[in-house]
Design a protein around this motif. Sequence first.
Motif, short mmCIF file in Angstrom:
data_model
loop_
_atom_site.label_atom_id
_atom_site.label_comp_id
_atom_site.label_asym_id
_atom_site.label_seq_id
_atom_site.Cartn_x
_atom_site.Cartn_y
_atom_site.Cartn_z
N THR B 96 0.84 -1.20 0.00
CA THR B 96 0.00 0.00 0.00
C THR B 96 0.88 1.25 0.00
OG1 THR B 96 -1.76 -1.16 1.18
CG2 THR B 96 -1.83 1.23 1.23
N GLU B 134 -10.48 -3.86 2.53
CA GLU B 134 -10.61 -3.97 3.99
C GLU B 134 -10.83 -5.43 4.39
OE1 GLU B 134 -12.95 -0.91 5.68
OE2 GLU B 134 -12.40 -1.49 7.72
N LEU B 163 -5.36 0.33 8.53
CA LEU B 163 -5.75 1.17 7.39
C LEU B 163 -5.66 2.66 7.73
CD1 LEU B 163 -8.74 -0.79 5.79
CD2 LEU B 163 -6.29 -0.97 5.37
N ASN B 167 -3.87 5.22 5.45
CA ASN B 167 -4.71 6.21 4.77
C ASN B 167 -4.39 7.65 5.16
OD1 ASN B 167 -6.14 4.27 3.38
ND2 ASN B 167 -7.75 4.11 4.92
#
Lengths: 198, 198
Positions: B96, B134, B163, B167
């Motif tokens: 990510t 997710e 996350l 994020n």
Amino acid sequence: MPPEVEGSEATERVLQILSTSARLFATTGYDGTSMRDIAQACNISKSLLYHHFADKDEIFARITLGSTRELVQFVEGRLPEGAAPSVRIRAFMAATGEYFQRYRWAWIASTTAFWNDPQQRRQTERMLWRDRYEGLIRRLIEEAIEVGEIRPLDVPLAGRLVLSALNWMHRWHKQDQGMPAPEVAEAYFDMIFHGLKR
Amino acid sequence: MPPEVEGSEATERVLQILSTSARLFATTGYDGTSMRDIAQACNISKSLLYHHFADKDEIFARITLGSTRELVQFVEGRLPEGAAPSVRIRAFMAATGEYFQRYRWAWIASTTAFWNDPQQRRQTERMLWRDRYEGLIRRLIEEAIEVGEIRPLDVPLAGRLVLSALNWMHRWHKQDQGMPAPEVAEAYFDMIFHGLKR
């Protein structure tokens, strides 16, 4: 709405305007929200709205700059004096969760304003309060390292991890549903402090 | 830009348009960005811009829906098969971080579009990809609990913690400055998995 407007001077009307405006700014943006939209959403006349606020920018300033400054003051006021650094870190997180829960729309409007606050000077002042907030969690982590509660590590990054968990809550946490925000914040503290590892 | 446009069909021009548009959408919003603004920022004529994209919405769709779907595919493709769940969680986070680093502006445009994507149907499709992303981290955490690498805990909340850290990176991480995003993601894994506690 921010605590400073909860005093005796603040009318319920002003609270309603701030809360409604914050929701509108958060969902349709500053540019996409007019004084007419705000008056309509509050179910009041435009002249009554102008009686309370000179213009849209005054409302926006009260919400965004106000909420950043008051978040810091709210959290600082809730750190138990003389307690172990880890206890204070946990209190820092729980207080942020509580602030988020109470002033939800102001929080969201303030967060979404990050990229495009129409006034550079005000954004600068908000950043100073934001830095003070971030400085506070870093100092608590440093103190925890000094007394041996936390292992030596990258303090700014550890601070960001704590703030990321709290700052991202508005994207998934639903009001009046599931675990209350202060409990979520405490559960995050537990996971971050003790680790997920068995 | 998203991997699907890196193929032989994609011209450098299209990549330039997508990257520039993503930056404009991220900084001034969808409504605040016109086809004229995009053409000017790319230093090309409006007719050349319209040669590549029918309208602003087509560009926006390519950036937002495209980047969510491709993030999932990118990350899924980088989980080492047969490795321990914790190793796969670390790979999930690092991938990510790498995706964020490569497609930075598309990521930011996609994130800021969260509240006000002009097309409801497309937003719904993005949410399906978001849910799959997710779901993936939750499954990895569950597997880690099953094999005894992670202690029994609130899996959805642990997934959100992971996350949130990833994020929130776009709000503070500077391109070509400090620790590269994949390394930040790995450092976060280390902190979350082992905990801050000494």
